[in-house]
Design an enzyme around this catalytic site. Structure first.
Site, mmCIF file in Angstrom:
data_model
loop_
_atom_site.group_PDB
_atom_site.id
_atom_site.type_symbol
_atom_site.label_atom_id
_atom_site.label_comp_id
_atom_site.label_asym_id
_atom_site.label_seq_id
_atom_site.Cartn_x
_atom_site.Cartn_y
_atom_site.Cartn_z
ATOM 1 N N LYS A 235 0.837 -1.205 0.000
ATOM 2 C CA LYS A 235 0.000 0.000 0.000
ATOM 3 C C LYS A 235 0.872 1.255 0.000
ATOM 4 O O LYS A 235 0.607 2.215 -0.730
ATOM 5 C CB LYS A 235 -0.946 -0.011 1.216
ATOM 6 C CG LYS A 235 -2.044 -1.074 1.102
ATOM 7 C CD LYS A 235 -2.846 -1.279 2.385
ATOM 8 C CE LYS A 235 -3.826 -2.442 2.228
ATOM 9 N NZ LYS A 235 -4.620 -2.717 3.439
ATOM 10 N N GLN B 182 -4.519 -1.559 9.730
ATOM 11 C CA GLN B 182 -4.464 -2.889 9.115
ATOM 12 C C GLN B 182 -5.003 -3.957 10.064
ATOM 13 O O GLN B 182 -4.654 -3.979 11.251
ATOM 14 C CB GLN B 182 -3.014 -3.207 8.703
ATOM 15 C CG GLN B 182 -2.844 -4.484 7.903
ATOM 16 C CD GLN B 182 -3.496 -4.459 6.521
ATOM 17 O OE1 GLN B 182 -3.680 -3.404 5.925
ATOM 18 N NE2 GLN B 182 -3.837 -5.608 6.010
ATOM 19 N N ASP C 195 -10.905 2.897 4.251
ATOM 20 C CA ASP C 195 -11.228 1.465 4.174
ATOM 21 C C ASP C 195 -12.740 1.238 4.099
ATOM 22 O O ASP C 195 -13.186 0.130 3.785
ATOM 23 C CB ASP C 195 -10.717 0.739 5.434
ATOM 24 C CG ASP C 195 -9.452 -0.063 5.173
ATOM 25 O OD1 ASP C 195 -9.246 -0.478 4.024
ATOM 26 O OD2 ASP C 195 -8.683 -0.279 6.139
HETATM 27 N N1 GUN Z 1 -6.883 -6.894 6.331
HETATM 28 C C1 GUN Z 1 -7.278 -7.615 5.262
HETATM 29 N N2 GUN Z 1 -7.849 -6.819 4.334
HETATM 30 C C2 GUN Z 1 -7.804 -5.575 4.831
HETATM 31 C C3 GUN Z 1 -8.226 -4.319 4.318
HETATM 32 O O1 GUN Z 1 -8.793 -4.172 3.227
HETATM 33 N N3 GUN Z 1 -7.994 -3.251 5.124
HETATM 34 C C4 GUN Z 1 -7.403 -3.373 6.334
HETATM 35 N N4 GUN Z 1 -7.233 -2.281 7.052
HETATM 36 N N5 GUN Z 1 -7.002 -4.523 6.828
HETATM 37 C C5 GUN Z 1 -7.198 -5.610 6.075
#
Ligand code: GUN
Length: 294
Positions: A52, A96, A119
């Site tokens: 990311k 995350q 998100d």
């Molecule tokens: N863990 C797995 N997928 C995601 C996501 O799309 N966002 C976040 N913050 N954590 C994750």
């Protein structure tokens, strides 16, 4: 059979975002700034967050990585969330998941300000999504919709079967596929661990979205000829013969199922890269909103 090439499409989207950032810069505007918070040392999570942050650089965004130790308390994490909520330089941020077990995930996600929740996990944003209002749509379901749209996959009037009811993927994609609008208007069946006769239900599907996390779960005898297959599974399977000690597997028995499918996403290179592209898209939207609201 057409491969739904998430790697290629996500690169196209990143190019579009990068062009937009260039225009922002040319106008003397602030560029989007994404922050990512990670707690602990989970290998997969570190990989995702690293991707990311790299993606931000690629499109010209600013990024900030907040890496906290496994021993971080809930209170400390909530303090950081509060700081990020109030930092005018940060347009959007993510925490995350999964978080260490001693931290209440729901409490943390509820503390993220909805305007910075790129998100789309906050109840305000999830609710807006369900009501077809403009909002941050969670990156994975948003990425699936975008991929279907860009390949011109017909969803209207089709029977879509979603496997898995997680808050991040299964539940929201089931809502989006049934909505009016692009890549919507499907008749959706949301299946889960208590579903009876899953193979029979899957065989009736024109579109299957599998978000289960069980390697090779979806077999060819569960799939109708000509079905569209979206594989959201990304599981690390231990393998001593590989240099990394594992390989990545989707939920779908790709070799056999691809023989019957009309469209299918590969793993890796399908839904995964789309998720990152859509997170960037949400961050761009956050910046544009902040700009327009002064
Ligand atoms: N863990 C797995 N997928 C995601 C996501 O799309 N966002 C976040 N913050 N954590 C994750």
């Amino acid at each position: 059979m057409t491969l739904l090439d998430g790697k290629k499409v996500s690169n196209d989207i990143k190019d579009e975002i990068a062009a937009e950032v260039q225009q922002m810069k040319a106008r003397g505007e602030k560029v989007p700034h994404l922050a990512a918070v990670i707690v602990g040392n989970d290998g997969a999570s570190l990989t995702y967050v690293g991707s990311k942050v790299r993606a931000c650089k690629r499109v010209g965004f600013e990024s900030t990585l907040k890496q906290l130790p496994e021993t971080t308390t809930e209170e400390e994490l909530l303090e950081l969330v509060n700081t990020l909520n109030q930092d005018p330089d940060i347009d959007g941020y993510i925490v995350q998941l999964p978080l260490p077990r001693h931290i209440d995930e729901e409490k943390v996600l509820m503390a993220v300000h909805p305007d910075k929740d790129v998100d789309g996990f906050h109840p305000t944003n999830f609710g807006k999504m369900a009501l077809e209002l403009e909002t941050f749509i969670s990156a994975t379901p948003f990425g699936i919709i975008e991929l279907l749209q860009r390949y011109g996959v017909e969803t209207s009037g089709k029977h879509a079967v979603v496997i898995g009811r997680s808050h991040i993927v299964g539940r929201p994609i089931s809502i989006l596929l049934s909505q009016k609008g692009p890549a919507g208007n499907a008749t959706v069946t949301l299946t889960h661990s208590r579903t009876q006769n899953l193979p029979e239900i899957c065989r009736q599907a024109d579109i299957i979205v599998s978000a289960l996390g069980v390697p090779g779960f979806l077999k060819a005898d569960m799939v109708k000829e000509g079905a569209v297959i979206i594989d959201v599974g990304i599981t690390r399977v231990p393998d001593e013969t590989r240099e990394r000690g594992y390989y990545i597997s989707g939920d779908v028995d790709f070799e056999a199922v691809s023989q019957k499918a009309s469209f299918i996403t590969p793993v890796p290179g399908g839904v995964g890269p789309m998720t990152i592209a859509m997170l960037l898209k949400n961050t761009l939207l956050a910046r544009q909103r902040n700009r327009d609201n002064g």
